[in-house]
Design a protein around this motif. Structure first.
Motif, PDB file in Angstrom:
ATOM      1  N   SER A 103       0.802  -1.219   0.000  1.00  0.00           N
ATOM      2  CA  SER A 103       0.000   0.000   0.000  1.00  0.00           C
ATOM      3  C   SER A 103       0.838   1.274   0.000  1.00  0.00           C
ATOM      4  O   SER A 103       0.374   2.310  -0.434  1.00  0.00           O
ATOM      5  N   ASN A 104       2.075   1.244   0.490  1.00  0.00           N
ATOM      6  CA  ASN A 104       2.916   2.438   0.525  1.00  0.00           C
ATOM      7  C   ASN A 104       3.802   2.579  -0.706  1.00  0.00           C
ATOM      8  O   ASN A 104       4.606   3.485  -0.776  1.00  0.00           O
ATOM      9  N   SER A 105       3.660   1.672  -1.651  1.00  0.00           N
ATOM     10  CA  SER A 105       4.547   1.727  -2.806  1.00  0.00           C
ATOM     11  C   SER A 105       4.096   2.790  -3.793  1.00  0.00           C
ATOM     12  O   SER A 105       2.924   3.141  -3.858  1.00  0.00           O
ATOM     13  N   ILE A 106       5.047   3.297  -4.553  1.00  0.00           N
ATOM     14  CA  ILE A 106       4.758   4.290  -5.578  1.00  0.00           C
ATOM     15  C   ILE A 106       4.051   3.613  -6.742  1.00  0.00           C
ATOM     16  O   ILE A 106       3.052   4.074  -7.246  1.00  0.00           O
ATOM     17  N   ARG A 107       4.608   2.526  -7.195  1.00  0.00           N
ATOM     18  CA  ARG A 107       4.045   1.782  -8.300  1.00  0.00           C
ATOM     19  C   ARG A 107       4.490   0.342  -8.130  1.00  0.00           C
ATOM     20  O   ARG A 107       5.594   0.085  -7.673  1.00  0.00           O
ATOM     21  N   HIS A 108       3.648  -0.584  -8.469  1.00  0.00           N
ATOM     22  CA  HIS A 108       4.076  -1.967  -8.386  1.00  0.00           C
ATOM     23  C   HIS A 108       3.549  -2.759  -9.570  1.00  0.00           C
ATOM     24  O   HIS A 108       2.594  -2.371 -10.220  1.00  0.00           O
ATOM     25  N   GLU A 109       4.233  -3.857  -9.832  1.00  0.00           N
ATOM     26  CA  GLU A 109       3.852  -4.779 -10.884  1.00  0.00           C
ATOM     27  C   GLU A 109       3.572  -6.115 -10.218  1.00  0.00           C
ATOM     28  O   GLU A 109       4.254  -6.485  -9.269  1.00  0.00           O
ATOM     29  N   THR A 110       2.603  -6.820 -10.719  1.00  0.00           N
ATOM     30  CA  THR A 110       2.256  -8.122 -10.153  1.00  0.00           C
ATOM     31  C   THR A 110       2.448  -9.197 -11.216  1.00  0.00           C
ATOM     32  O   THR A 110       2.045  -9.016 -12.362  1.00  0.00           O
ATOM     33  N   MET A 111       3.078 -10.282 -10.821  1.00  0.00           N
ATOM     34  CA  MET A 111       3.193 -11.437 -11.711  1.00  0.00           C
ATOM     35  C   MET A 111       2.732 -12.669 -10.956  1.00  0.00           C
ATOM     36  O   MET A 111       2.744 -12.690  -9.724  1.00  0.00           O
ATOM     37  N   CYS A 112       2.309 -13.673 -11.684  1.00  0.00           N
ATOM     38  CA  CYS A 112       1.871 -14.926 -11.079  1.00  0.00           C
ATOM     39  C   CYS A 112       2.707 -16.053 -11.671  1.00  0.00           C
ATOM     40  O   CYS A 112       2.863 -16.139 -12.887  1.00  0.00           O
ATOM     41  N   THR A 113       3.271 -16.897 -10.800  1.00  0.00           N
ATOM     42  CA  THR A 113       4.086 -18.006 -11.282  1.00  0.00           C
ATOM     43  C   THR A 113       3.194 -19.150 -11.750  1.00  0.00           C
ATOM     44  O   THR A 113       1.999 -19.190 -11.458  1.00  0.00           O
ATOM     45  N   SER A 114       3.794 -20.088 -12.447  1.00  0.00           N
ATOM     46  CA  SER A 114       3.043 -21.238 -12.947  1.00  0.00           C
ATOM     47  C   SER A 114       2.539 -22.131 -11.820  1.00  0.00           C
ATOM     48  O   SER A 114       1.648 -22.944 -12.022  1.00  0.00           O
ATOM     49  N   TYR A 115       3.095 -21.968 -10.615  1.00  0.00           N
ATOM     50  CA  TYR A 115       2.626 -22.729  -9.456  1.00  0.00           C
ATOM     51  C   TYR A 115       1.650 -21.920  -8.597  1.00  0.00           C
ATOM     52  O   TYR A 115       1.327 -22.309  -7.489  1.00  0.00           O
ATOM     53  N   GLY A 116       1.216 -20.783  -9.101  1.00  0.00           N
ATOM     54  CA  GLY A 116       0.172 -20.026  -8.426  1.00  0.00           C
ATOM     55  C   GLY A 116       0.627 -19.016  -7.394  1.00  0.00           C
ATOM     56  O   GLY A 116      -0.199 -18.435  -6.703  1.00  0.00           O
ATOM     57  N   ARG A 117       1.929 -18.782  -7.263  1.00  0.00           N
ATOM     58  CA  ARG A 117       2.411 -17.761  -6.330  1.00  0.00           C
ATOM     59  C   ARG A 117       2.298 -16.392  -6.963  1.00  0.00           C
ATOM     60  O   ARG A 117       2.660 -16.195  -8.123  1.00  0.00           O
ATOM     61  N   THR A 118       1.821 -15.432  -6.205  1.00  0.00           N
ATOM     62  CA  THR A 118       1.771 -14.046  -6.652  1.00  0.00           C
ATOM     63  C   THR A 118       3.020 -13.339  -6.150  1.00  0.00           C
ATOM     64  O   THR A 118       3.399 -13.494  -4.987  1.00  0.00           O
ATOM     65  N   VAL A 119       3.655 -12.578  -7.029  1.00  0.00           N
ATOM     66  CA  VAL A 119       4.847 -11.822  -6.671  1.00  0.00           C
ATOM     67  C   VAL A 119       4.593 -10.367  -7.049  1.00  0.00           C
ATOM     68  O   VAL A 119       4.182 -10.087  -8.167  1.00  0.00           O
ATOM     69  N   GLU A 120       4.818  -9.460  -6.109  1.00  0.00           N
ATOM     70  CA  GLU A 120       4.671  -8.036  -6.379  1.00  0.00           C
ATOM     71  C   GLU A 120       6.036  -7.377  -6.272  1.00  0.00           C
ATOM     72  O   GLU A 120       6.761  -7.584  -5.304  1.00  0.00           O
ATOM     73  N   VAL A 121       6.372  -6.602  -7.292  1.00  0.00           N
ATOM     74  CA  VAL A 121       7.633  -5.863  -7.328  1.00  0.00           C
ATOM     75  C   VAL A 121       7.273  -4.387  -7.398  1.00  0.00           C
ATOM     76  O   VAL A 121       6.458  -3.990  -8.229  1.00  0.00           O
ATOM     77  N   GLY A 122       7.847  -3.595  -6.519  1.00  0.00           N
ATOM     78  CA  GLY A 122       7.497  -2.178  -6.520  1.00  0.00           C
ATOM     79  C   GLY A 122       8.577  -1.316  -5.905  1.00  0.00           C
ATOM     80  O   GLY A 122       9.655  -1.780  -5.587  1.00  0.00           O
ATOM     81  N   ARG A 123       8.224  -0.044  -5.747  1.00  0.00           N
ATOM     82  CA  ARG A 123       9.142   0.907  -5.130  1.00  0.00           C
ATOM     83  C   ARG A 123       8.462   1.533  -3.940  1.00  0.00           C
ATOM     84  O   ARG A 123       7.263   1.755  -3.926  1.00  0.00           O
ATOM     85  N   LEU A 124       9.256   1.833  -2.945  1.00  0.00           N
ATOM     86  CA  LEU A 124       8.785   2.498  -1.739  1.00  0.00           C
ATOM     87  C   LEU A 124       9.638   3.744  -1.556  1.00  0.00           C
ATOM     88  O   LEU A 124      10.869   3.666  -1.577  1.00  0.00           O
ATOM     89  N   ARG A 125       9.007   4.875  -1.419  1.00  0.00           N
ATOM     90  CA  ARG A 125       9.746   6.129  -1.203  1.00  0.00           C
ATOM     91  C   ARG A 125       9.650   6.496   0.270  1.00  0.00           C
ATOM     92  O   ARG A 125       8.573   6.679   0.818  1.00  0.00           O
ATOM     93  N   LEU A 126      10.800   6.601   0.905  1.00  0.00           N
ATOM     94  CA  LEU A 126      10.882   6.966   2.315  1.00  0.00           C
ATOM     95  C   LEU A 126      11.398   8.397   2.428  1.00  0.00           C
ATOM     96  O   LEU A 126      12.306   8.784   1.696  1.00  0.00           O
ATOM     97  N   PRO A 127      10.832   9.190   3.331  1.00  0.00           N
ATOM     98  CA  PRO A 127      11.315  10.564   3.484  1.00  0.00           C
ATOM     99  C   PRO A 127      12.768  10.570   3.958  1.00  0.00           C
ATOM    100  O   PRO A 127      13.155   9.782   4.801  1.00  0.00           O
ATOM    101  N   GLY A 128      13.564  11.431   3.367  1.00  0.00           N
ATOM    102  CA  GLY A 128      14.971  11.552   3.744  1.00  0.00           C
ATOM    103  C   GLY A 128      15.295  12.980   4.136  1.00  0.00           C
ATOM    104  O   GLY A 128      14.503  13.895   3.915  1.00  0.00           O
TER     105      GLY A 128
END
Length: 76
Positions: free
Chosen positions: A2-27
Motif C-alpha cells: 500500500s505504501n509503494s509508488i508503483r508496483h507490478e504483479t506477476m503470477c508463477t506457474s505454481y500459483g504464487r503471486t509476486v509483487e515488485v514495486g518501489r517504496l519512497r521513504l522521506p529523507g
C-alpha cells in the motif's frame, strides 16, 4: 504494498503471486527509494516463504526488478 509508488504483479506457474514495486521513504536531503519484493501467503499455516521459478519466470522477475531500480534512480 500500500505504501509503494508503483508496483507490478506477476503470477508463477505454481500459483504464487509476486509483487515488485518501489517504496519512497522521506529523507533529510532527498527521499530514499527502496525496491520492494512481496510474496503474499495465501495459507498462513506455512511459516516458510519460498518461491520456485521457471527460467522464463526468473527472467521476468529480473526484468521487473531492473525496471523498478532504474525508475528509482531517475525519479525526482
Amino acid at each position: 504494498m500500500s505504501n509503494s509508488i508503483r508496483h507490478e504483479t506477476m503470477c508463477t506457474s505454481y500459483g504464487r503471486t509476486v509483487e515488485v514495486g518501489r517504496l519512497r521513504l522521506p529523507g533529510v536531503t532527498r527521499p530514499v527509494e527502496r525496491i520492494v519484493l512481496d510474496v503474499p501467503r495465501k495459507n498462513p499455516e506455512y511459516d516458510n516463504l519460498w518461491l520456485s521459478l521457471s527460467p522464463d519466470e526468473a527472467r521476468d522477475l529480473a526484468s521487473r526488478l531492473v525496471r523498478q531500480a532504474a525508475e528509482a534512480e531517475t525519479s525526482d
